[in-house]
Design a protein around this motif. Structure first.
Motif, PDB file in Angstrom:
ATOM      1  N   HIS A   1       0.898  -1.061   0.006  1.00  0.00           N
ATOM      2  CA  HIS A   1      -0.003   0.176   0.099  1.00  0.00           C
ATOM      3  C   HIS A   1       0.766   1.186   0.181  1.00  0.00           C
ATOM      4  CE1 HIS A   1      -3.634  -2.321   0.853  1.00  0.00           C
ATOM      5  NE2 HIS A   1      -3.084  -2.849   1.727  1.00  0.00           N
ATOM      6  N   HIS A   2       0.680   2.229  -0.814  1.00  0.00           N
ATOM      7  CA  HIS A   2       1.390   3.332  -1.052  1.00  0.00           C
ATOM      8  C   HIS A   2       0.689   4.426  -0.403  1.00  0.00           C
ATOM      9  CE1 HIS A   2       4.296   5.954  -2.702  1.00  0.00           C
ATOM     10  NE2 HIS A   2       3.297   6.958  -3.081  1.00  0.00           N
ATOM     11  N   TYR A   3       1.523   5.442   0.324  1.00  0.00           N
ATOM     12  CA  TYR A   3       0.903   6.473   1.340  1.00  0.00           C
ATOM     13  C   TYR A   3       1.852   7.579   0.979  1.00  0.00           C
ATOM     14  CZ  TYR A   3      -1.491   3.018   4.157  1.00  0.00           C
ATOM     15  OH  TYR A   3      -2.213   1.743   4.522  1.00  0.00           O
ATOM     16  N   ARG A   4       0.920   8.634   0.837  1.00  0.00           N
ATOM     17  CA  ARG A   4       1.585  10.119   1.110  1.00  0.00           C
ATOM     18  C   ARG A   4       0.684  10.806   1.727  1.00  0.00           C
ATOM     19  NH1 ARG A   4       4.113  14.128  -3.946  1.00  0.00           N
ATOM     20  NH2 ARG A   4       4.147  16.043  -2.708  1.00  0.00           N
ATOM     21  N   LEU A   5       0.896  11.149   3.111  1.00  0.00           N
ATOM     22  CA  LEU A   5       0.257  11.773   4.093  1.00  0.00           C
ATOM     23  C   LEU A   5       0.815  13.057   4.564  1.00  0.00           C
ATOM     24  CD1 LEU A   5      -0.723   8.502   5.968  1.00  0.00           C
ATOM     25  CD2 LEU A   5      -2.118   9.541   3.984  1.00  0.00           C
ATOM     26  N   LYS A   6      -0.135  13.897   4.987  1.00  0.00           N
ATOM     27  CA  LYS A   6       0.488  15.164   5.791  1.00  0.00           C
ATOM     28  C   LYS A   6       0.945  14.751   7.126  1.00  0.00           C
ATOM     29  CE  LYS A   6      -2.005  18.952   3.280  1.00  0.00           C
ATOM     30  NZ  LYS A   6      -0.897  19.352   2.641  1.00  0.00           N
ATOM     31  N   LEU A   7       1.864  15.526   7.501  1.00  0.00           N
ATOM     32  CA  LEU A   7       2.558  15.232   8.910  1.00  0.00           C
ATOM     33  C   LEU A   7       1.601  16.069   9.883  1.00  0.00           C
ATOM     34  CD1 LEU A   7       6.224  15.699   8.044  1.00  0.00           C
ATOM     35  CD2 LEU A   7       5.175  13.528   8.737  1.00  0.00           C
ATOM     36  N   GLU A   8       1.424  15.627  11.243  1.00  0.00           N
ATOM     37  CA  GLU A   8       0.836  16.163  12.061  1.00  0.00           C
ATOM     38  C   GLU A   8       1.759  17.135  12.901  1.00  0.00           C
ATOM     39  OE1 GLU A   8      -1.021  13.928  14.985  1.00  0.00           O
ATOM     40  OE2 GLU A   8      -1.962  12.640  13.417  1.00  0.00           O
ATOM     41  N   GLU A   9       1.417  18.437  12.995  1.00  0.00           N
ATOM     42  CA  GLU A   9       2.363  19.610  13.414  1.00  0.00           C
ATOM     43  C   GLU A   9       3.690  19.491  12.395  1.00  0.00           C
ATOM     44  OE1 GLU A   9       3.397  18.720  17.346  1.00  0.00           O
ATOM     45  OE2 GLU A   9       1.352  18.925  18.147  1.00  0.00           O
ATOM     46  N   GLY A  10       3.442  19.304  11.007  1.00  0.00           N
ATOM     47  CA  GLY A  10       4.468  19.475  10.377  1.00  0.00           C
ATOM     48  C   GLY A  10       4.205  20.815   9.288  1.00  0.00           C
ATOM     49  N   GLN A  11       3.084  21.846   9.492  1.00  0.00           N
ATOM     50  CA  GLN A  11       3.185  22.932   8.771  1.00  0.00           C
ATOM     51  C   GLN A  11       3.076  22.569   7.389  1.00  0.00           C
ATOM     52  OE1 GLN A  11       5.654  26.041  10.134  1.00  0.00           O
ATOM     53  NE2 GLN A  11       5.477  25.517  12.150  1.00  0.00           N
ATOM     54  N   GLY A  12       2.355  21.420   6.973  1.00  0.00           N
ATOM     55  CA  GLY A  12       2.230  21.505   5.381  1.00  0.00           C
ATOM     56  C   GLY A  12       3.307  20.414   4.861  1.00  0.00           C
ATOM     57  N   GLY A  13       4.114  19.860   5.616  1.00  0.00           N
ATOM     58  CA  GLY A  13       4.997  18.797   5.461  1.00  0.00           C
ATOM     59  C   GLY A  13       4.432  17.654   5.040  1.00  0.00           C
ATOM     60  N   GLU A  14       4.953  16.599   4.095  1.00  0.00           N
ATOM     61  CA  GLU A  14       4.405  15.432   3.867  1.00  0.00           C
ATOM     62  C   GLU A  14       5.578  14.420   3.904  1.00  0.00           C
ATOM     63  OE1 GLU A  14       0.751  16.176   0.488  1.00  0.00           O
ATOM     64  OE2 GLU A  14       2.970  16.864  -0.148  1.00  0.00           O
ATOM     65  N   LEU A  15       4.885  12.962   4.126  1.00  0.00           N
ATOM     66  CA  LEU A  15       5.648  11.798   3.917  1.00  0.00           C
ATOM     67  C   LEU A  15       5.343  11.035   3.111  1.00  0.00           C
ATOM     68  CD1 LEU A  15       8.306  10.488   5.380  1.00  0.00           C
ATOM     69  CD2 LEU A  15       6.809   9.645   6.847  1.00  0.00           C
ATOM     70  N   GLU A  16       6.134  10.309   2.174  1.00  0.00           N
ATOM     71  CA  GLU A  16       5.682   9.179   1.482  1.00  0.00           C
ATOM     72  C   GLU A  16       6.423   8.062   1.565  1.00  0.00           C
ATOM     73  OE1 GLU A  16       5.217   8.828  -3.374  1.00  0.00           O
ATOM     74  OE2 GLU A  16       6.442  10.320  -2.552  1.00  0.00           O
ATOM     75  N   PHE A  17       5.582   6.872   1.887  1.00  0.00           N
ATOM     76  CA  PHE A  17       6.255   5.745   2.264  1.00  0.00           C
ATOM     77  C   PHE A  17       5.122   4.499   1.690  1.00  0.00           C
ATOM     78  CE2 PHE A  17       3.413   7.178   5.653  1.00  0.00           C
ATOM     79  CZ  PHE A  17       2.512   6.162   5.803  1.00  0.00           C
ATOM     80  N   ASP A  18       5.510   3.000   1.941  1.00  0.00           N
ATOM     81  CA  ASP A  18       4.962   2.110   1.502  1.00  0.00           C
ATOM     82  C   ASP A  18       4.999   0.910   2.583  1.00  0.00           C
ATOM     83  OD1 ASP A  18       4.426   2.234  -1.979  1.00  0.00           O
ATOM     84  OD2 ASP A  18       6.471   2.975  -1.391  1.00  0.00           O
TER      85      ASP A  18
END
Length: 398
Positions: A120-137
Motif C-alpha cells: 500500500h502506497h501512502y503520501r500523508l500530511k505530517l501532524e504539526e508539520g506545517q504542510g510537510g508530507e511523508l511518502e512511504f509504502d
C-alpha cells in the motif's frame, strides 16, 4: 517530483512462524519545516524514525534538504507479537542537530486498517508539520497457518465414571483423577449431556451428539466402564492437564474445544469440516462503559456482548446496572470459520425493555492475528473498552 525506487518485497526478511510481520519502505518527504539558520543553504537535516511497539528503526540523515529522498537503508520490518502494544506504526520526521534533534512532524497508522497481503502506497500530511508530507509504502504479512508442532504429551491422570452416574439424566460435577490406577488430589470438572434415542433435544449448536442408545451399543465399549477419553461424543466444560514444552516440567491448563462426533457434525450442503478453521472467543470484561439509562438510584446501563463471526451471532448474559461488568459464565464461544470469513465483530449492548442500544463496538481481522495460541485483547469500542481472549486455529496447510 522525486524519482523513487520501487518497493522490493523480496528485500524483507522471512516471516517468523505464527507472527504477523509489517514491512515498511520510507520513500521521501516534501515541504519540510526549516529548523536551522537558513543562511547559505543551512536548512533542516531530516531523517525518519519508525516505531512499532517497543521496536524502533530509522533512516539515514540527509543533510540540508527540505525535500529528501531515501534510496538506501530505508526498508524495515517489524514483528507484530502483541496486537495491543504493537497496534500502531508511528513515523516521526526528525531534524538532526549536534545537541538535540527537533521534530518536523509525525504520522500514526493503525496497522489494523491495512489490508494484508499487498503493498500500500501512502503520501500523508505530517501532524504539526506545517504542510510537510511523508511518502512511504507498507506491506502487512499475516501469520501463515501451519501444522502445530508435534510434541509428546504426558498423561497426568484420567477420570472414570459408571454409566449410571450420567445416564439418562446427564451429569455435572467433579471427578477424581486417577494416576497409575490410584486416586490423586486433582479433580476434573465435567459437564455431560445425554440424548435418549428417539427424543429430540434443543441444540445449542448445529452438531449432532450420539444418543445414549448409540453409546451403549458401541462395539468398542464392550460393557466396561467408560473413561473420559472414550466419551468423545459428549460436551465437556473442562481443561486438559498436559506437560508442554513451555511448562518447564509444570502442568499447564490447555483450553479445549467442546468435542462432538466428527462423522456426524457435517450438515448436508455445507462446507466440509476439513475446510473450516476453529475460532474461540472468551469475553472477560468491559471498562468505563457509557451510561444509557436514567442514572437515578444506581440505574445505569445493563450491558451484554454480541460476538458475530461467519454469519453467526452469540451473546453473553446481561449484567444489570454495571458500567464495568465482568463475565465469568456463558462467555466462551466457538465458531466454525471458512476461508472467506475474516472479520470478527464484537458489540457491547445495553439491554432495555423495548429496544437495546449500542454502547460500543470493535472489529478484528483474523488474517492479522497470531494463530494456534490464546491472545489477549483490550480494545477501545468508541464507548469504553472491551477485554477478551481469542484463539484461532486455521485449517492445516498441506
Amino acid at each position: 517530483e522525486a524519482e523513487l525506487a520501487p518497493v522490493d518485497p523480496s528485500a524483507a526478511p522471512a516471516t517468523v512462524e505464527h507472527t504477523t510481520v509489517l514491512y515498511l519502505q520510507v520513500a521521501a518527504a516534501y515541504n519540510l519545516i526549516n529548523r536551522d539558520t537558513g543562511v547559505l543553504g543551512d536548512v533542516s537535516d531530516p531523517y525518519v524514525v519508525a516505531q512499532v511497539g517497543s521496536m524502533t528503526q530509522q533512516t539515514p540523515v540527509i543533510n540540508n534538504e527540505l525535500n529528501p529522498v531515501w534510496q538506501e537503508n530505508n526498508q524495515f520490518s517489524f514483528n507484530i507479537v502483541d496486537h495491543s502494544a504493537d497496534r500502531y506504526l508511528e513515523l516521526k520526521v526528525m531534524n538532526s542537530n549536534v545537541m538535540k534533534d527537533d521534530s518536523l512532524g509525525s504520522i500514526r497508522v493503525d496497522t489494523r486498517s491495512i489490508d494484508p497481503g499487498q503493498w500500500h502506497h501512502y503520501r500523508l500530511k505530517l501532524e504539526e508539520g506545517q504542510g510537510g508530507e511523508l511518502e512511504f509504502d507498507v506491506f502487512l504479512k499475516p501469520a501463515a497457518p501451519c501444522k502445530p508442532q508435534q510434541r509428546a504429551d504426558e498423561l497426568l491422570g484420567q477420570a472414570e465414571a459408571e454409566m449410571s452416574k450420567f445416564y439418562p439424566h446427564g451429569f455435572e460435577g467433579a471427578l477424581p483423577l486417577l494416576r497409575d490406577g490410584s486416586p490423586s488430589k486433582a479433580l476434573l470438572h465435567v459437564f455431560i449431556e445425554v440424548e435418549p434415542q428417539g427424543v429430540k433435544l434443543a441444540r445449542r449448536g448445529s452438531g449432532h451428539r450420539r444418543t445414549g442408545s448409540e453409546m451403549s451399543h458401541s462395539p468398542r465399549m464392550g460393557g466396561h466402564r467408560r473413561t473420559t477419553s472414550e466419551m468423545s461424543f459428549v460436551s465437556m466444560r473442562s481443561g486438559s492437564l498436559l506437560y508442554g514444552p513451555t511448562g518447564a516440567g509444570k502442568p499447564q491448563a490447555v483450553p479445549e474445544i467442546a468435542a462432538t462426533a466428527a462423522s456426524d457434525r457435517q450438515p448436508p450442503g455445507e462446507v466440509k469440516e476439513a475446510d473450516k478453521s476453529v475460532l474461540q472467543i472468551r469475553v472477560n470484561q468491559a471498562i468505563d462503559l457509557p451510561n444509557r439509562d436514567t442514572g437515578f438510584f444506581g440505574d445505569v446501563s445493563d450491558p451484554y456482548v454480541i460476538v458475530r463471526a461467519a454469519g453467526v451471532e452469540q451473546k453473553t448474559p446481561v449484567i444489570m446496572n454495571n458500567l464495568n461488568p465482568v463475565w465469568e459464565e456463558g462467555n466462551l464461544f466457538t465458531f466454525d470459520i471458512s476461508a472467506d470469513d475474516h472479520i470478527v465483530e464484537l458489540k457491547v449492548m445495553d439491554s432495555n425493555t423495548f429496544k437495546d442500544s449500542l454502547l460500543g463496538s470493535c472489529e478484528l481481522d483474523l488474517r492479522s492475528i497470531q494463530h494456534g495460541m490464546w491472545t489477549s485483547f483490550r480494545e477501545k469500542t468508541g464507548g469504553g473498552e472491551l477485554v477478551f481472549d481469542l484463539f484461532f486455529k486455521p485449517t492445516e496447510c498441506a
